[in-house]
Structures are given as C-alpha cells and as structure tokens.
Design a protein around this motif. Structure first.
Motif, PDB file in Angstrom:
ATOM      1  N   HIS A 182      -1.300   2.450  -8.852  1.00  0.00           N
ATOM      2  CA  HIS A 182      -2.744   2.362  -8.649  1.00  0.00           C
ATOM      3  C   HIS A 182      -3.319   1.040  -9.146  1.00  0.00           C
ATOM      4  O   HIS A 182      -2.764  -0.014  -8.888  1.00  0.00           O
ATOM      5  N   HIS A 186       0.701   4.137  -3.072  1.00  0.00           N
ATOM      6  CA  HIS A 186       0.196   5.487  -2.804  1.00  0.00           C
ATOM      7  C   HIS A 186       1.287   6.519  -2.563  1.00  0.00           C
ATOM      8  O   HIS A 186       0.990   7.722  -2.549  1.00  0.00           O
ATOM      9  N   GLN A 238       0.820  -1.202   0.000  1.00  0.00           N
ATOM     10  CA  GLN A 238       0.000   0.000   0.000  1.00  0.00           C
ATOM     11  C   GLN A 238       0.860   1.261   0.000  1.00  0.00           C
ATOM     12  O   GLN A 238       0.516   2.259  -0.644  1.00  0.00           O
TER      13      GLN A 238
END
Length: 279
Positions: free
Chosen positions: A252, A136, A132
């Motif tokens: 993404h 991001h 993650q």
C-alpha cells in the motif's frame, strides 16, 4: 501451502508467450488448476459525430474486443493442454485487466504477469500496471520478464532476505517451489556503510532450520554492497546462476512510497529472471 490454482493474464503482447508457458509448466509440475483471463479492455471511442454514431462505433469496438479475447482464451486452452496441463480453463472477460485479475486472485495461489520489454511502446504504463498488481494482489505474484523463455525457472533460487514481514511472506508463499529446487540460497545484502551485524549469521541459521522443517535445504550468503542494493542483488543473482528470485515488496502507501528507485523497482525494470514477489 501447495500450489493448487494459478492465474495468468492472457494477451498478445510480446511477453505473453513466456508467461503463459511458465504458468503451464508450473501447473504441470504442481498438478495445479490453471486459469487464464483475457480482458476485453476499455473501449476508447473518440471523434464521433453524433450520439447514434458513437453507440454504433462502441458496439463495433466491443464486439471486436470480445472476439479477440475469445480467441486468446481458446488459443491458451489448446496450448496449455498440449503442454500437459490436466485442469485448465480460460475465459474472455469484459473490463480492464487490473480489476479482473484482483477479482479472481483471491481464489488462486499465484498470479502471473509481465512487464513489457524495455524498448516497447507503452513500456511505462506496463510497468505501472505490474506495480499496481503487486500493491493490491492478496496472493503472491510471479513477474516474468518481458523478454526470454524460462525453462529452468525454480531450479536455482535466490531468496532475498532482510528480516522484513514481506520477506517472510514471500518465502512462505514460495515454499512449494523451494521444495522442488535443486539449490536455494538465502541471501542478505547490506550497504557497505552499515555497521556490522554480529547476529545476522545466527538469524540466518534459524531461518534455515525453519526451511528444513518444510523440506527445504538452503545455503546462506551475506554480501556488502558497494553500490545500490538492487543492482548488487541482480548482479549477484546472475553470477550465481539464479533462475528465480524470491523477494518481498512493500504494501500500500509505504510500498508505493518506497518502490520508486528502490530494490523492488530495480528488480522489475532490470531482472533477467522471473521474480516471485509478495507483500
């Protein structure tokens, strides 16, 4: 680009000492400001008999979390200064690690995290956390393996090149480290089943000329991989004595779709050396 700000996640997990030490070493080498973030986490309150008791328990858990995070921050400041870091701060911050890191990442040039050791409790959730961060983070991420101490990281660097925008971004982001390296090897891995690419040598030579204009001398290597690209990349990096791999990841939705079973996930799970990763 220069490294002027490095952000590292603080903790008392097994890999924390290695990543904090490497972050400190980079800060000294690049005369960068070093920031440590110690999240309190989200309290998990279960089994309370009443609302009043729940509030009392929650307050107690929150106080303990703040004290622990504050201890981690103080310990980090002292250790970083002992290692020669001239500019360092560390803070306890309320909340979960991911949003806190992403909040501070925009004002730093590098974010340093670790997956847990493979056999440790919480391994799966720890790997998911790193995934993650990669998905991001607007800045490059330095992923430090869950076991080991990496005193030489950045001297012998393998750049995983595949002509992708992510590889270009990762290489560009890593220029401050590449300039200081004793050896940089620009590597391409191609599947044995792929058709020959007669233009690859010319493209790599052009990349090397671009790197030279930024003060980086690089050699090149093209390898046919009999098995999975990720496995071959790591095997070759070990044989070549690499202490750092620079590579791109997918961003993404595309990244999240491609990462499972792909080169990025293989590197995260099995790389014995740190990974400099950008998307």
């Amino acid at each position: 680009m220069n490294l002027r700000g490095i952000l590292v996640l603080l903790g008392d997990d097994a890999p924390s000492a290695a990543r904090e030490h490497l972050a400190s070493r980079l800060a000294v080498a690049h005369e960068a400001h070093l920031t440590g973030i110690a999240p309190t986490g989200r309290p998990d309150i279960q089994g309370t008999a009443s609302a009043a008791h729940a509030i009392e328990v929650a307050d107690h858990v929150r106080d303990d979390a703040w004290q622990h995070a504050g201890h981690l921050a103080r310990r980090f400041r002292e250790a970083a200064r002992a290692e020669g870091v001239a500019s360092v701060d560390a803070e306890a911050a309320e909340g979960a690690a991911l949003p806190l890191l992403m909040h501070h990442a925009a004002c730093h040039d590098l974010v340093v995290v670790s997956p847990p050791p493979a056999a440790s409790p919480g391994w799966r959730s720890g790997v998911h956390f790193v995934e993650q961060v990669l998905a991001h983070n607007p800045r490059p991420t330095l992923v430090v393996p869950g076991a080991g101490r990496f005193e030489q990281a950045g001297r012998n660097v393998v750049v995983a090149w595949d002509d992708s925008p992510a590889a270009v971004r990762a290489t560009t982001d890593a220029l401050p480290v590449l300039r200081r390296a004793e050896r940089v090897l620009l590597c391409v891995w191609r599947r044995a089943s792929e058709a020959a690419d007669n233009g690859i040598a010319m493209r790599l030579a052009e990349v090397c000329r671009w790197l030279e204009r930024h003060g980086v001398t690089a050699d090149t290597r093209v390898t046919r991989a009999a098995g999975a690209i990720g496995d071959t990349m790591l095997s070759d990096a070990v044989k070549l004595g690499a202490d750092l791999i620079v590579m791109g990841t997918y961003g993404h939705a595309r990244w999240l779709e491609r990462v499972t079973g792909g080169v990025t996930r293989t590197a995260l799970l099995h790389a014995p050396m740190p990974l400099w990763m950008s998307r």
